[in-house]
Enzyme design. Structure first.
Site, PDB file in Angstrom:
ATOM      1  N   TYR A 198     -11.292   7.495 -13.066  1.00 36.07           N
ATOM      2  CA  TYR A 198     -11.600   6.256 -12.333  1.00 36.07           C
ATOM      3  C   TYR A 198     -12.298   5.251 -13.255  1.00 36.07           C
ATOM      4  O   TYR A 198     -11.850   4.121 -13.398  1.00 36.07           O
ATOM      5  CB  TYR A 198     -12.493   6.611 -11.146  1.00 36.07           C
ATOM      6  CG  TYR A 198     -12.829   5.455 -10.229  1.00 36.07           C
ATOM      7  CD1 TYR A 198     -11.883   4.919  -9.373  1.00 36.07           C
ATOM      8  CD2 TYR A 198     -14.124   4.924 -10.204  1.00 36.07           C
ATOM      9  CE1 TYR A 198     -12.209   3.866  -8.503  1.00 36.07           C
ATOM     10  CE2 TYR A 198     -14.448   3.885  -9.339  1.00 36.07           C
ATOM     11  CZ  TYR A 198     -13.493   3.364  -8.490  1.00 36.07           C
ATOM     12  OH  TYR A 198     -13.820   2.332  -7.631  1.00 36.07           O
TER      13      TYR A 198
ATOM     14  N   LEU B 167      -6.428  -4.500  -5.406  1.00 34.55           N
ATOM     15  CA  LEU B 167      -7.409  -3.519  -4.913  1.00 34.55           C
ATOM     16  C   LEU B 167      -6.857  -2.101  -4.897  1.00 34.55           C
ATOM     17  O   LEU B 167      -7.589  -1.167  -4.558  1.00 34.55           O
ATOM     18  CB  LEU B 167      -7.849  -3.875  -3.482  1.00 34.55           C
ATOM     19  CG  LEU B 167      -8.978  -4.900  -3.322  1.00 34.55           C
ATOM     20  CD1 LEU B 167      -8.502  -6.294  -3.697  1.00 34.55           C
ATOM     21  CD2 LEU B 167      -9.491  -4.912  -1.891  1.00 34.55           C
TER      22      LEU B 167
ATOM     23  N   ARG C  75     -17.736   9.558   0.784  1.00 33.86           N
ATOM     24  CA  ARG C  75     -18.778   8.671   0.266  1.00 33.86           C
ATOM     25  C   ARG C  75     -20.043   8.842   1.102  1.00 33.86           C
ATOM     26  O   ARG C  75     -19.997   9.269   2.253  1.00 33.86           O
ATOM     27  CB  ARG C  75     -18.294   7.225   0.268  1.00 33.86           C
ATOM     28  CG  ARG C  75     -17.332   7.001  -0.884  1.00 33.86           C
ATOM     29  CD  ARG C  75     -16.926   5.563  -1.039  1.00 33.86           C
ATOM     30  NE  ARG C  75     -15.726   5.242  -0.295  1.00 33.86           N
ATOM     31  CZ  ARG C  75     -15.034   4.114  -0.470  1.00 33.86           C
ATOM     32  NH1 ARG C  75     -15.427   3.235  -1.355  1.00 33.86           N
ATOM     33  NH2 ARG C  75     -13.951   3.880   0.242  1.00 33.86           N
TER      34      ARG C  75
ATOM     35  N   ASP D  40       0.856  -1.188   0.000  1.00 32.80           N
ATOM     36  CA  ASP D  40       0.000   0.000   0.000  1.00 32.80           C
ATOM     37  C   ASP D  40       0.892   1.238   0.000  1.00 32.80           C
ATOM     38  O   ASP D  40       1.956   1.226   0.625  1.00 32.80           O
ATOM     39  CB  ASP D  40      -0.902  -0.009   1.255  1.00 32.80           C
ATOM     40  CG  ASP D  40      -2.171   0.805   1.044  1.00 32.80           C
ATOM     41  OD1 ASP D  40      -2.045   2.028   0.862  1.00 32.80           O
ATOM     42  OD2 ASP D  40      -3.270   0.230   1.050  1.00 32.80           O
TER      43      ASP D  40
HETATM   44  P1  NAD Z   1      -9.780   2.628  -0.117  1.00 29.08           P
HETATM   45  O1  NAD Z   1      -9.452   3.973  -0.640  1.00 29.08           O
HETATM   46  O2  NAD Z   1     -10.078   2.485   1.341  1.00 29.08           O
HETATM   47  O3  NAD Z   1      -8.629   1.595  -0.456  1.00 29.08           O
HETATM   48  C1  NAD Z   1      -7.743   1.722  -1.546  1.00 29.08           C
HETATM   49  C2  NAD Z   1      -6.343   1.415  -1.049  1.00 29.08           C
HETATM   50  O4  NAD Z   1      -5.422   1.490  -2.157  1.00 29.08           O
HETATM   51  C3  NAD Z   1      -5.847   2.436  -0.015  1.00 29.08           C
HETATM   52  O5  NAD Z   1      -5.271   1.764   1.071  1.00 29.08           O
HETATM   53  C4  NAD Z   1      -4.816   3.261  -0.790  1.00 29.08           C
HETATM   54  O6  NAD Z   1      -3.812   3.816   0.036  1.00 29.08           O
HETATM   55  C5  NAD Z   1      -4.287   2.228  -1.758  1.00 29.08           C
HETATM   56  N1  NAD Z   1      -3.671   2.808  -2.957  1.00 29.08           N
HETATM   57  C6  NAD Z   1      -4.153   3.801  -3.750  1.00 29.08           C
HETATM   58  N2  NAD Z   1      -3.298   4.038  -4.766  1.00 29.08           N
HETATM   59  C7  NAD Z   1      -2.262   3.170  -4.613  1.00 29.08           C
HETATM   60  C8  NAD Z   1      -1.061   2.946  -5.333  1.00 29.08           C
HETATM   61  N3  NAD Z   1      -0.754   3.648  -6.443  1.00 29.08           N
HETATM   62  N4  NAD Z   1      -0.205   1.993  -4.886  1.00 29.08           N
HETATM   63  C9  NAD Z   1      -0.497   1.267  -3.764  1.00 29.08           C
HETATM   64  N5  NAD Z   1      -1.603   1.450  -3.039  1.00 29.08           N
HETATM   65  C10 NAD Z   1      -2.491   2.397  -3.464  1.00 29.08           C
HETATM   66  O7  NAD Z   1     -11.008   2.092  -0.988  1.00 29.08           O
HETATM   67  P2  NAD Z   1     -11.844   0.735  -0.911  1.00 29.08           P
HETATM   68  O8  NAD Z   1     -13.260   1.091  -0.807  1.00 29.08           O
HETATM   69  O9  NAD Z   1     -11.241  -0.196   0.070  1.00 29.08           O
HETATM   70  O10 NAD Z   1     -11.617   0.160  -2.375  1.00 29.08           O
HETATM   71  C11 NAD Z   1     -10.726  -0.901  -2.652  1.00 29.08           C
HETATM   72  C12 NAD Z   1     -10.851  -1.308  -4.109  1.00 29.08           C
HETATM   73  O11 NAD Z   1     -12.194  -1.759  -4.361  1.00 29.08           O
HETATM   74  C13 NAD Z   1     -10.567  -0.185  -5.097  1.00 29.08           C
HETATM   75  O12 NAD Z   1      -9.846  -0.711  -6.192  1.00 29.08           O
HETATM   76  C14 NAD Z   1     -11.938   0.258  -5.537  1.00 29.08           C
HETATM   77  O13 NAD Z   1     -11.921   0.782  -6.822  1.00 29.08           O
HETATM   78  C15 NAD Z   1     -12.718  -1.045  -5.462  1.00 29.08           C
HETATM   79  N6  NAD Z   1     -14.169  -0.759  -5.271  1.00 29.08           N
HETATM   80  C16 NAD Z   1     -14.653  -0.364  -4.055  1.00 29.08           C
HETATM   81  C17 NAD Z   1     -16.006  -0.099  -3.925  1.00 29.08           C
HETATM   82  C18 NAD Z   1     -16.624   0.309  -2.616  1.00 29.08           C
HETATM   83  O14 NAD Z   1     -17.798   0.630  -2.585  1.00 29.08           O
HETATM   84  N7  NAD Z   1     -15.937   0.314  -1.508  1.00 29.08           N
HETATM   85  C19 NAD Z   1     -16.854  -0.192  -5.039  1.00 29.08           C
HETATM   86  C20 NAD Z   1     -16.314  -0.564  -6.264  1.00 29.08           C
HETATM   87  C21 NAD Z   1     -14.963  -0.872  -6.368  1.00 29.08           C
HETATM   88  N1  UDP Z   2     -24.110  11.758  -2.020  1.00 29.56           N
HETATM   89  C1  UDP Z   2     -24.934  12.614  -1.297  1.00 29.56           C
HETATM   90  N2  UDP Z   2     -24.398  13.255  -0.216  1.00 29.56           N
HETATM   91  C2  UDP Z   2     -23.122  13.081   0.207  1.00 29.56           C
HETATM   92  C3  UDP Z   2     -22.290  12.190  -0.526  1.00 29.56           C
HETATM   93  C4  UDP Z   2     -22.828  11.561  -1.645  1.00 29.56           C
HETATM   94  O1  UDP Z   2     -26.112  12.803  -1.618  1.00 29.56           O
HETATM   95  O2  UDP Z   2     -22.726  13.684   1.209  1.00 29.56           O
HETATM   96  C5  UDP Z   2     -24.684  11.044  -3.183  1.00 29.56           C
HETATM   97  C6  UDP Z   2     -23.856  11.130  -4.457  1.00 29.56           C
HETATM   98  O3  UDP Z   2     -24.173  12.284  -5.198  1.00 29.56           O
HETATM   99  C7  UDP Z   2     -24.260   9.851  -5.166  1.00 29.56           C
HETATM  100  C8  UDP Z   2     -24.541   8.870  -4.029  1.00 29.56           C
HETATM  101  O4  UDP Z   2     -24.718   9.678  -2.862  1.00 29.56           O
HETATM  102  O5  UDP Z   2     -25.443  10.046  -5.886  1.00 29.56           O
HETATM  103  C9  UDP Z   2     -23.412   7.881  -3.781  1.00 29.56           C
HETATM  104  O6  UDP Z   2     -22.209   8.616  -3.674  1.00 29.56           O
HETATM  105  P1  UDP Z   2     -20.814   7.945  -3.314  1.00 29.56           P
HETATM  106  O7  UDP Z   2     -19.780   9.004  -3.465  1.00 29.56           O
HETATM  107  O8  UDP Z   2     -20.909   7.254  -2.002  1.00 29.56           O
HETATM  108  O9  UDP Z   2     -20.613   6.792  -4.383  1.00 29.56           O
HETATM  109  P2  UDP Z   2     -20.750   6.709  -5.995  1.00 29.56           P
HETATM  110  O10 UDP Z   2     -21.342   7.976  -6.529  1.00 29.56           O
HETATM  111  O11 UDP Z   2     -19.369   6.486  -6.468  1.00 29.56           O
HETATM  112  O12 UDP Z   2     -21.660   5.567  -6.185  1.00 29.56           O
END
Ligand code: NAD
Ligand code: UDP
Ligand code: UDP
Length: 312
Positions: free
Chosen positions: A144, A72, A185, A32
Site C-alpha cells: 500500500y 480513489l 479499521r 469500481d
Molecule cells: P474503500 O475500500 O471503501 O474504497 C476503495 C474503492 O476502490 C472500493 O470501492 C473498491 O472496490 C475500489 N477498488 C479497489 N481496487 C480497485 C480496482 N483495481 N479497480 C477499481 N476499483 C477498485 O476505501 P476508502 O476509505 O473509501 O478509500 C478511498 C481512497 O482514499 C483510497 O485510494 C485510499 O487509499 C484513500 N485513502 C483513504 C483514507 C481513509 O482514511 N479512508 C486515508 C488515506 C487514503
Molecule cells: N487498531 C486497534 N484496534 C483495532 C483496529 C485498529 O487498536 O481493532 C489500531 C491500529 O493498530 C492502528 C490504529 O488503530 O494503530 C489505526 O488503525 P487503522 O487500521 O484504522 O488505520 P491505519 O493504521 O492505517 O492508520
C-alpha cells in the site's frame, strides 16, 4: 456541465464524493471493481440521469471522455490491502498509469487520493508535506505505502514530462457512514464492538495516536483541491489535526454508545505507525479549508449509521 470520473466510487469516500459532485450538478461516471466497494453505497444515485456506474478494474485500460478524474480506486484498510498485496500494488501503480494515460489523451485534470501512509512511521510530528517519510519497502504494509508513493512519482513525472494538470492530496485517517463493517479499521471495529457489547480490541498498549477526520470535511477539501488554479498541484495534507491515542478513542466510543464492552489488548501489527497528525497549514492557505466537524459529532453520526446497519 463537467463530466467527472470517480474511480473507486462505490467505496466509502468515493460514494460521498459522488453525492457531492451530483449535488453540484455534474455528470458523474463511477467505475469500481467492487473489491471493497458496495452497491448499497450508490444505490440511491442509480436512477439519477447524470449518474452512471461501470464495473471496471483500473489495472485495465479505460477509454471514456471526461474533464476531471478523481482517482480513489484502492483498498484502504490494512486487512483489505494485505489480502492480495500484489493486486494492491497493481491497483496503485497500473491504475495510476492507466488513469494518467486517460488524462493525457482527454486533457482532463486528475486528482490522486494519496495517503498519510507515504510518511510511514514518522519521526517528524506533526507531518508536513516536505517530509519524505520513513517507510519499510519490504514489510506487510509496503504494498500500500510504496504503491501510493510510486503513484505520486508517476503523477509528478506525467506533470513534468507531459504537462498534465495534476492534484495530489494526502488523506489522513477518515471515518463516517458507509465504512465497511468488516473493514478492520479502528473506528468501524470499535463502534461495531461497542454496539454488540463485544470486547474492544486494542492493538499494542493503545498509546499509538491517529487524527480522525469526518468524511464530509474530507470531501469538501478534495473538491476544493480539484478547483484550485493549475499551479497548485500539491501534495497537500488533508485531515483533522485533533490527535487521539487508541485508548482515548475507545473511551470516547464507549461513552457515546453507553456500551458495557471491556477493553482487551492484542498484538500490535507490524510496522504500525506510532503517531500521526497532519500539519494542515498548506490546506488552510491554498484551499481556505479546515475541518468543521468535531470528533464527537462525527462519531455520533457514524454510530447512528452502524446502529441502522446492525439493526441495533
Ligand atoms: P474503500 O475500500 O471503501 O474504497 C476503495 C474503492 O476502490 C472500493 O470501492 C473498491 O472496490 C475500489 N477498488 C479497489 N481496487 C480497485 C480496482 N483495481 N479497480 C477499481 N476499483 C477498485 O476505501 P476508502 O476509505 O473509501 O478509500 C478511498 C481512497 O482514499 C483510497 O485510494 C485510499 O487509499 C484513500 N485513502 C483513504 C483514507 C481513509 O482514511 N479512508 C486515508 C488515506 C487514503
Ligand atoms: N487498531 C486497534 N484496534 C483495532 C483496529 C485498529 O487498536 O481493532 C489500531 C491500529 O493498530 C492502528 C490504529 O488503530 O494503530 C489505526 O488503525 P487503522 O487500521 O484504522 O488505520 P491505519 O493504521 O492505517 O492508520
Ligand atoms: N490509457 C487508457 N485510456 C486512455 C489512454 C491511455 O487507459 O484513454 C492507458 C493505456 O493503455 C496506456 C496507459 O494508459 O497503457 C498510459 O498511457 P500513455 O499514453 O501515457 O502511454 P503509452 O500508451 O504511450 O504507453
Amino acid at each position: 456541465m463537467k463530466k467527472i470520473l470517480v474511480t473507486g466510487g462505490a467505496g466509502f469516500l468515493g460514494s460521498h464524493l459522488a453525492d457531492k459532485l451530483i449535488s453540484e450538478k455534474n455528470d458523474v461516471l463511477v467505475i469500481d471493481n467492487f473489491f471493497t466497494g458496495n452497491k448499497n453505497n450508490i444505490a440511491h444515485l442509480l436512477n439519477n440521469p447524470y449518474f452512471e456506474l461501470m464495473r471496471h478494474d483500473v489495472t485495465f485500460p479505460l477509454y471514456v471522455e471526461v474533464n476531471e478524474i478523481y482517482n480513489l480506486a484502492c483498498p484502504a484498510s490494512p486487512v483489505h490491502y494485505q489480502h492480495d498485496p500484489v493486486q494492491t500494488t497493481k491497483t496503485s501503480v497500473h491504475g495510476a498509469i492507466n488513469m494518467l494515460g486517460l488524462a493525457k489523451r482527454t486533457g482532463a485534470t486528475i486528482l490522486q487520493a494519496s495517503t498519510s501512509e507515504v510518511y510511514g512511521d514518522p519521526e517528524v510530528h506533526p507531518q508536513t508535506e516536505d517530509y519524505w517519510g520513513r517507510v519499510n519497502p519490504i514489510g506487510l504494509r509496503s504494498c500500500y505505502d510504496e504503491g501510493k508513493r510510486c503513484a505520486e512519482t508517476l503523477f509528478f513525472d506525467y506533470h513534468r514530462q507531459h504537462q498534465l494538470q495534476i492534484k495530489i492530496v494526502r488523506i489522513f485517517n477518515t471515518y463516517g457512514p458507509r465504512m465497511a463493517l468488516n473493514d478492520g479499521r479502528v473506528v468501524s471495529n470499535f463502534i461495531v464492538q461497542a454496539l454488540s457489547n463485544e470486547d474492544i480490541t486494542i492493538y499494542g498498549d493503545g498509546s499509538q495516536t491517529r487524527s480522525f477526520c469526518y468524511v464530509d470535511d474530507l470531501v469538501d477539501a478534495m473538491v476544493s483541491m480539484m478547483n484550485t488554479p493549475k499551479e497548485i498541484v500539491g501534495p497537500i495534507n488533508i485531515g483533522n489535526p485533533t490527535e487521539h491515542s487508541m485508548l482515548e478513542l475507545a473511551e470516547i466510543i464507549l461513552k457515546l454508545t453507553g456500551s458495557k464492552s471491556k477493553l482487551v489488548f492484542k498484538p500490535l501489527p507490524s510496522d504500525d505507525p506510532k503517531q500521526r497528525k497532519p500539519d494542515i497549514t498548506q490546506a488552510k492557505d491554498n484551499l481556505n479549508w479546515e475541518p468543521k466537524v468535531s470528533v464527537h459529532d462525527g462519531l455520533k453520526e457514524t454510530i447512528a449509521y452502524f446502529k441502522k446497519v446492525l439493526g441495533a
